[in-house]
Design a protein around this motif. Structure first.
Motif, short mmCIF file in Angstrom:
data_model
loop_
_atom_site.label_atom_id
_atom_site.label_comp_id
_atom_site.label_asym_id
_atom_site.label_seq_id
_atom_site.Cartn_x
_atom_site.Cartn_y
_atom_site.Cartn_z
N GLU A 46 27.79 78.17 29.11
CA GLU A 46 28.15 76.87 29.68
C GLU A 46 29.61 76.51 29.40
O GLU A 46 30.30 75.99 30.25
CB GLU A 46 27.23 75.79 29.10
CG GLU A 46 27.31 74.49 29.84
CD GLU A 46 26.27 73.51 29.35
OE1 GLU A 46 26.66 72.39 28.98
OE2 GLU A 46 25.08 73.87 29.32
N GLY A 47 30.08 76.79 28.18
CA GLY A 47 31.44 76.42 27.80
C GLY A 47 32.47 77.51 28.00
O GLY A 47 33.66 77.27 27.83
N GLY A 48 32.06 78.70 28.32
CA GLY A 48 32.99 79.82 28.49
C GLY A 48 32.24 81.13 28.35
O GLY A 48 31.68 81.65 29.30
N GLU A 58 29.90 80.65 20.60
CA GLU A 58 30.52 80.36 21.89
C GLU A 58 32.03 80.22 21.75
O GLU A 58 32.53 79.61 20.79
CB GLU A 58 29.93 79.07 22.48
CG GLU A 58 30.24 78.89 23.93
CD GLU A 58 29.44 77.77 24.56
OE1 GLU A 58 29.33 77.79 25.78
OE2 GLU A 58 28.96 76.88 23.84
N VAL A 59 32.74 80.82 22.70
CA VAL A 59 34.20 80.75 22.72
C VAL A 59 34.66 80.23 24.07
O VAL A 59 33.95 80.31 25.07
CB VAL A 59 34.85 82.13 22.41
CG1 VAL A 59 34.46 82.62 21.03
CG2 VAL A 59 34.50 83.17 23.47
N SER A 60 35.87 79.72 24.08
CA SER A 60 36.48 79.18 25.29
C SER A 60 36.58 80.26 26.36
O SER A 60 36.72 81.44 26.06
CB SER A 60 37.88 78.67 24.94
OG SER A 60 38.66 78.48 26.09
N ILE A 95 34.19 77.49 19.96
CA ILE A 95 33.76 76.14 20.33
C ILE A 95 32.74 75.69 19.28
O ILE A 95 31.77 76.39 19.02
CB ILE A 95 33.13 76.13 21.74
CG1 ILE A 95 34.16 76.58 22.77
CG2 ILE A 95 32.56 74.76 22.07
CD1 ILE A 95 33.59 76.76 24.17
N ALA A 96 32.99 74.54 18.68
CA ALA A 96 32.09 74.02 17.63
C ALA A 96 30.73 73.67 18.22
O ALA A 96 30.67 73.21 19.36
CB ALA A 96 32.73 72.80 16.98
#
Length: 120
Positions: A46-48, A58-60, A95-96
């Protein structure tokens, strides 16, 4: 000084300047997104991207393909979530919440991009 002499002097100065620039140690190695995606086993999220598909890893979506991008991201990032190879050649921005074991896993994989020490 004639026009030809000025032109020759100008060309000589330009050639010298280019030679000095070419001899610098600032050569930037750049890795394409595909290389980083494969190396870190990134899956779309979802975030990258997510390392190994793990939502806590999760990472950008903006991967850090070279030392310049790593440096710029580190300057902007206040949470310390920029993860890079030991030499800082490439990286990702977490991503936190970003699990500590994900940081270690990403660093180990990114370190494979660092140049090997030369044997003397």
């Amino acid at each position: 000084m004639s026009g030809r002499a000025r032109l020759a002097a100008g060309i000589g100065a330009l050639a010298l300047a280019l030679a000095v620039v070419a001899c610098g140690d600032d050569e930037v190695t750049r890795y394409d997104d595909g290389k980083l995606i494969e190396l870190l086993n990134l899956e779309k999220s979802e975030g990258g991207y997510a390392i190994d598909g793990d939502p806590f890893c999760e990472v950008s979506g903006r991967l850090l393909n070279d030392a310049d991008e790593v440096e710029q991201a580190a300057e902007r990032e206040k949470l310390g979530l920029v993860i890079t190879s030991a030499a800082g050649n490439a990286g990702v921005q977490g991503i936190a919440p970003f699990a500590p074991d994900c940081r270690d896993k990403a660093k180990r994989k990114l370190n494979k991009l660092d140049p090997k020490p030369k044997k003397e």
